[in-house]
Write an enzyme that holds these catalytic residues in place. Structure first.
Site, short mmCIF file in Angstrom:
data_model
loop_
_atom_site.label_atom_id
_atom_site.label_comp_id
_atom_site.label_asym_id
_atom_site.label_seq_id
_atom_site.Cartn_x
_atom_site.Cartn_y
_atom_site.Cartn_z
N GLU A 268 0.87 -1.14 0.07
CA GLU A 268 -0.01 -0.03 -0.12
C GLU A 268 1.06 1.29 0.04
O GLU A 268 1.92 1.23 0.44
CB GLU A 268 -0.96 0.06 1.18
CG GLU A 268 -1.91 1.16 1.39
CD GLU A 268 -2.39 1.21 2.69
OE1 GLU A 268 -3.34 1.74 2.89
OE2 GLU A 268 -1.90 0.57 3.67
N LYS A 328 -9.95 -0.47 -1.45
CA LYS A 328 -9.92 -0.53 -0.10
C LYS A 328 -11.61 -0.52 0.61
O LYS A 328 -12.09 0.48 0.21
CB LYS A 328 -9.05 0.37 0.76
CG LYS A 328 -8.98 0.16 2.26
CD LYS A 328 -7.74 1.01 3.15
CE LYS A 328 -7.86 0.68 4.55
NZ LYS A 328 -7.05 1.36 5.15
N CYS A 379 -4.37 -3.14 4.16
CA CYS A 379 -4.15 -2.75 5.48
C CYS A 379 -5.02 -3.18 6.46
O CYS A 379 -5.26 -4.32 6.64
CB CYS A 379 -3.96 -1.21 5.48
SG CYS A 379 -3.08 -0.60 6.94
#
Length: 543
Positions: A268, A328, A379
């Protein structure tokens, strides 16, 4: 005051179950102590007790949030503490009735799931299942999923609490010796034995999906210039580092020193600017992809109009260029977007730096990297159940996690997230590759073992041959149903408990809410009167 002190100690003890200590054995002990502190009090006191327990646990557990900002730590921990306070109130209500060891455990899981998803995507950190890494309970994950393992931890805790309550009840009744042991501990011991048998079976008969093919996967950790905590200070160098390491791998492949990868995973924030509009960034990606001659999963920030941005994993093919993208699912509130921005002015303090909101993604299909089907997580997505369940159920053969933990590089957040990542590999029964911009990166086998990793704050490339699995583990399939079932059962149990309490308060005389018969033998507040004399003694005015 003794209850509050006990709740505070239990909350602090629960924080020891997670990294950096990782003492999982305290989970049932701490939660059992919490349940006992909530038992026998009114809802408001149960809520207060839950707040004390939750504050001591959660403010300690996510102290690493101070790396973002102290107000962010205070706000997030306070919000999660509120939900644990609700758990305390629920425990106070449910422990007055039969079957409370089951209903309190279900309530814990239901409220754990609620705070993990709401409001503003919630915060899953601190789920009981996340303490299972390197314990026998991790073997349950592919069978019953994260929700199921949290429930097993909670049931173990309530069984211990039930044993304490039952032992005290027999002691007050004058029961001694072997009879007290038999009457007080048989049922709780049977419950604990059942959980032990379940775990043993999972260890002896592990779930394994059939490997249909193999692939060579490379993970790039390019590091961050300066003190390593801010990818934006020199974002062009961050991108250049990823590209340079990939080109170096290509040279090793050409020299016969490394295998040709089928997929290269970048972290990321490999690009902090839109690679489709920024020519320098675009050129660095093209240089690396052309050199390695394989798809590269690039972690990029992509513009979405003037007011929004997307955090994406983009499959960049050496022949066709940018292809499939995963966005995301769970941006961080007050970190990557400002909730309710249209209704209030949040342009103060550190929030002033968040000029554009990050839109959440909705993709449920795996990414196609030249025929390799990949479930991508970015994440904090790794801590949520929904996106992994969706992509694996739709055919993903391999899991990748792209993360940028640079701001937490000097905290224990990295170890906590890596533990969750390993548990996800076990739950899905798939190989997992995690690329972090400067740590912790690694390649994880389906049994949770780490086959390759690299130190933090270093430039490195890891490669490994991984198996590809099509089978969907039972834990992935039943996870959503367990979530709904725990919520429905908790609502029903609370309605019945509160309804019963209301009817009792409206009755002609106060009757204690305890019974020593049936499944709740000795597990609630006080003994139900068995005769008129007993009732007279209980209701007589004090002299």
């Amino acid at each position: 005051m003794r209850r509050l002190l006990a709740a505070a100690a239990a909350g602090l003890a629960l924080s020891l179950a997670f990294d950096p200590v990782g003492l999982a054995l305290v989970v049932p002990l701490a939660v059992a102590a919490f349940v006992l502190t909530c038992r026998g009090v009114r809802l408001r006191r149960g809520f207060l007790t839950g707040l004390v327990f939750g504050a001591c646990f959660y403010f300690t557990h996510i102290f690493w949030m101070t790396a973002v900002a102290v107000p962010a730590w205070l706000g997030l921990a306070a919000l999660e503490t509120f939900f644990i306070g609700l758990t305390g109130a629920a425990a106070a209500a449910l422990t007055r009735h039969r079957w409370w060891p089951l209903t309190v455990a279900l309530a814990w899981v239901a409220l754990e799931n609620l705070r993990s998803t709401w409001p503003f995507s919630g915060m899953p950190w601190g789920r009981l299942a996340f303490a299972s890494v390197d314990t026998p309970l991790e073997r349950l994950l592919p069978w019953i999923g994260m929700v199921g393992v949290s429930l097993v931890w909670a049931l173990a805790a309530t069984a211990l609490a039930a044993a304490v309550v039952s032992w005290q009840a027999r002691s007050r009744a004058g029961v001694r010796g072997a009879r007290r042991v038999r009457e007080a501990l048989v049922r709780p011991a049977a419950g604990l034995a059942s959980l032990a048998v379940l775990t043993t079976l999972a260890v002896l008969v592990p779930w394994q999906g059939d490997v249909v093919d193999t692939a060579e996967v490379a993970v790039v950790q390019g590091d961050v210039p300066g003190d390593g905590t801010n990818v934006l200070n020199d974002f062009r160098q961050v991108t250049r580092n990823q590209a340079d390491e990939t080109v170096a791998l290509a040279a090793q492949v050409a020299a016969g020193e490394a295998e040709q990868p089928d997929l290269v995973v970048w972290p990321e924030n490999s690009t902090a600017v839109d690679p489709f509009y920024d020519t320098q960034t675009h050129a660095q990606i093209e240089r690396a992809v052309a050199a390695i001659g394989a798809p590269v999963l690039v972690g990029a920030m992509v513009d979405d109009g003037d007011d929004y941005v997307l955090n994406q994993g983009i499959v960049w093919d050496p022949e066709t260029g940018a292809g499939d993208r995963y966005t995301k699912w769970h941006p961080v509130p007050y970190g990557e977007y400002i909730p309710l921005r249209r209704y209030a002015d949040f342009t103060f303090g550190e929030l002033r730096t968040i000029t554009r909101d990050m839109r959440p993604g909705t993709r449920t299909d795996p990414l196609d990297a030249d025929g390799l089907l990949v479930a991508d997580l970015i994440c904090f997505d790794v801590a949520y159940d929904d996106t992994l369940q969706a992509q694996v159920s739709n055919g993903a053969q391999l899991i990748t996690v792209q993360t940028s933990n640079a701001m937490f590089i000097n905290t224990h957040q990295l170890e906590q997230q890596f533990a969750i990542t390993r548990l996800r590999a076990i739950e899905a029964g798939r190989w997992l590759a995690v690329a972090s911009v400067n740590g912790i990166s690694g390649i994880v086998a389906p049994d949770g073992s780490v086959v390759a990793t690299t130190p933090k704050r270093t430039k490195a490339v890891m490669t490994a041959q991984v198996g590809l699995v099509d089978d969907v583990s039972p834990g992935i399939r039943v996870g959503p149903w367990l979530t709904r079932g725990a919520a429905a059962a908790t609502v029903l149990a609370l309605l019945l408990a509160l309804g019963t309490d209301l009817r009792r308060r409206r009755g002609s005389s106060p009757v204690p809410q305890e019974t020593t018969d049936g499944p709740g033998d000795g597990l609630t507040d006080a003994a139900e009167p068995r005769s008129g004399d007993a009732r007279t003694r209980l209701t007589r005015s004090p002299r």
